[in-house]
Design a protein around this motif. Structure first.
Motif, short mmCIF file in Angstrom:
data_model
loop_
_atom_site.label_atom_id
_atom_site.label_comp_id
_atom_site.label_asym_id
_atom_site.label_seq_id
_atom_site.Cartn_x
_atom_site.Cartn_y
_atom_site.Cartn_z
N ILE A 4 0.85 -1.19 0.00
CA ILE A 4 0.00 0.00 0.00
C ILE A 4 0.89 1.23 0.00
O ILE A 4 1.83 1.33 0.79
N LYS A 5 0.59 2.17 -0.89
CA LYS A 5 1.37 3.40 -0.99
C LYS A 5 0.98 4.34 0.15
O LYS A 5 -0.21 4.46 0.49
N LEU A 6 1.97 5.01 0.70
CA LEU A 6 1.75 5.94 1.80
C LEU A 6 2.08 7.37 1.39
O LEU A 6 2.86 7.59 0.48
N LYS A 7 1.46 8.32 2.10
CA LYS A 7 1.78 9.73 1.94
C LYS A 7 2.30 10.25 3.28
O LYS A 7 1.92 9.75 4.34
N ILE A 8 3.15 11.25 3.21
CA ILE A 8 3.71 11.85 4.42
C ILE A 8 2.87 13.07 4.77
O ILE A 8 2.81 14.03 4.00
N LEU A 9 2.18 13.01 5.91
CA LEU A 9 1.33 14.13 6.32
C LEU A 9 2.12 15.23 7.02
O LEU A 9 1.89 16.40 6.79
N GLY A 10 3.01 14.83 7.92
CA GLY A 10 3.77 15.84 8.64
C GLY A 10 4.31 15.31 9.94
O GLY A 10 4.38 14.11 10.17
N LEU A 11 4.67 16.24 10.82
CA LEU A 11 5.29 15.92 12.09
C LEU A 11 4.51 16.58 13.21
O LEU A 11 3.92 17.64 13.03
N SER A 12 4.55 15.96 14.38
CA SER A 12 4.02 16.60 15.58
C SER A 12 4.91 16.22 16.75
O SER A 12 5.62 15.21 16.69
N TYR A 13 4.89 17.03 17.77
CA TYR A 13 5.70 16.75 18.95
C TYR A 13 5.11 15.55 19.68
O TYR A 13 3.89 15.45 19.85
N SER A 14 5.93 14.63 20.12
CA SER A 14 5.46 13.44 20.81
C SER A 14 5.25 13.73 22.29
O SER A 14 6.16 14.17 22.98
N MET A 15 4.04 13.50 22.75
CA MET A 15 3.74 13.66 24.18
C MET A 15 4.22 12.43 24.95
O MET A 15 4.44 12.51 26.14
N ALA A 16 4.39 11.33 24.26
CA ALA A 16 4.78 10.08 24.91
C ALA A 16 6.25 10.06 25.30
O ALA A 16 6.61 9.53 26.34
N GLN A 17 7.12 10.63 24.46
CA GLN A 17 8.55 10.60 24.72
C GLN A 17 9.13 12.00 24.62
O GLN A 17 8.97 12.68 23.61
N THR A 18 9.82 12.41 25.67
CA THR A 18 10.44 13.74 25.69
C THR A 18 11.52 13.83 24.62
O THR A 18 12.33 12.93 24.46
N GLY A 19 11.50 14.92 23.88
CA GLY A 19 12.51 15.14 22.85
C GLY A 19 12.30 14.35 21.58
O GLY A 19 13.14 14.35 20.71
N ALA A 20 11.17 13.68 21.48
CA ALA A 20 10.87 12.88 20.28
C ALA A 20 9.71 13.51 19.53
O ALA A 20 8.97 14.34 20.05
N TYR A 21 9.56 13.10 18.28
CA TYR A 21 8.49 13.60 17.42
C TYR A 21 7.74 12.43 16.82
O TYR A 21 8.27 11.32 16.73
N THR A 123 4.02 0.24 2.29
CA THR A 123 3.99 -0.65 3.44
C THR A 123 3.03 -1.80 3.15
O THR A 123 2.47 -1.87 2.04
N THR A 124 2.83 -2.66 4.12
CA THR A 124 1.95 -3.81 3.94
C THR A 124 0.59 -3.54 4.60
O THR A 124 0.50 -2.73 5.54
N PRO A 125 -0.45 -4.24 4.17
CA PRO A 125 -1.75 -4.11 4.84
C PRO A 125 -1.67 -4.52 6.31
O PRO A 125 -2.36 -3.95 7.15
N GLU A 126 -0.80 -5.47 6.63
CA GLU A 126 -0.66 -5.94 8.02
C GLU A 126 -0.15 -4.82 8.92
O GLU A 126 -0.60 -4.66 10.05
N ILE A 127 0.80 -4.03 8.41
CA ILE A 127 1.33 -2.93 9.22
C ILE A 127 0.27 -1.85 9.40
O ILE A 127 0.13 -1.29 10.49
N ILE A 128 -0.49 -1.57 8.37
CA ILE A 128 -1.57 -0.59 8.51
C ILE A 128 -2.60 -1.09 9.52
O ILE A 128 -3.09 -0.33 10.34
N GLU A 129 -2.87 -2.39 9.49
CA GLU A 129 -3.82 -2.97 10.44
C GLU A 129 -3.30 -2.86 11.87
O GLU A 129 -4.05 -2.55 12.79
N LYS A 130 -2.00 -3.10 12.05
CA LYS A 130 -1.40 -3.05 13.40
C LYS A 130 -1.24 -1.63 13.91
O LYS A 130 -1.54 -1.34 15.06
N ALA A 131 -0.71 -0.74 13.08
CA ALA A 131 -0.30 0.58 13.55
C ALA A 131 -1.22 1.70 13.10
O ALA A 131 -1.15 2.80 13.64
#
Length: 195
Positions: A4-21, A123-131
């Motif tokens: 499956i073809k993917l598009k890149i939407l953008g970035l956001s600051y990660s609330m889960a991990q400090t200093g990560a996006y 990516t694969t359909p399985e990864i889209i299903e998981k994530a």
């Protein structure tokens, strides 16, 4: 293998991990959001490319692009082929004048390079299903239908004493943080409450 073809939407600051996006990808139909936690240097490299900015000095991904260009090598595609314990695994497919070379890569680096080469990301359909986080209400309702109506959900029990207003507030806060996975859980709990 189906891809499956993917598009890149953008970035956001990660609330889960400090200093990560969170790098947000979507499928071509724009039904799912796939968040990938990445580090600050990779986020900076991706953001610069998304914004079409020119850094004063070449970043590592710019250097790789310059090097491959000078060697008549081009990146043809990126393939996110595996998701294991929250880690995404990717491969780069480079085309040389004589053959195709497959190279293992961190997904954040692969996306930074895909943006510079203008190549597709799959990516694969399985990864889209998981994530993947389903963002279309209509499709979500079609898929759920009558499935699991009688199954007792642990999360439902955890939030069973919450009011509709409390769950709505939690869902809105999760959406504001761009934590779509948590937001979708609250939305599902709200659906159950309203029945």
């Amino acid at each position: 293998m189906e891809r499956i073809k993917l598009k890149i939407l953008g970035l956001s600051y990660s609330m889960a991990q400090t200093g990560a996006y969170a790098l947000i990808l979507t499928d071509e139909a724009d039904l799912h959001r796939i968040p990938i936690i990445i580090g600050m240097p990779e986020a900076q490299s991706i953001a610069i490319q998304l914004e079409k900015l020119q850094p004063q000095r070449p970043l590592t991904h710019d250097l790789i692009k310059s090097l491959t260009d000078s060697l008549s090598v081009t990146l043809k595609e990126v393939f996110i082929y595996r998701l294991d314990a929250g880690i995404f695994y990717s491969e780069l497919y480079f085309e040389t004048p004589s053959n195709t070379i497959k190279i293992d890569s961190r997904t954040s680096d692969a996306i930074a390079l895909a943006l510079r080469f203008g190549c597709p990301v799959y990516t694969t359909p399985e990864i889209i299903e998981k994530a993947g986080i389903l963002v279309s209400q209509e499709v979500r309702e079609q898929q759920q239908g009558e499935i699991h109506n009688s199954v007792i959900n642990v999360e439902e029990n955890q939030y069973k004493d919450y009011t509709v207003q409390e769950l709505t507030k939690l869902m809105e806060e999760a959406i504001q943080r761009e934590d779509y996975e948590t937001a979708s859980k609250y939305r599902d709990l709200l659906k159950t409450k309203k029945k």
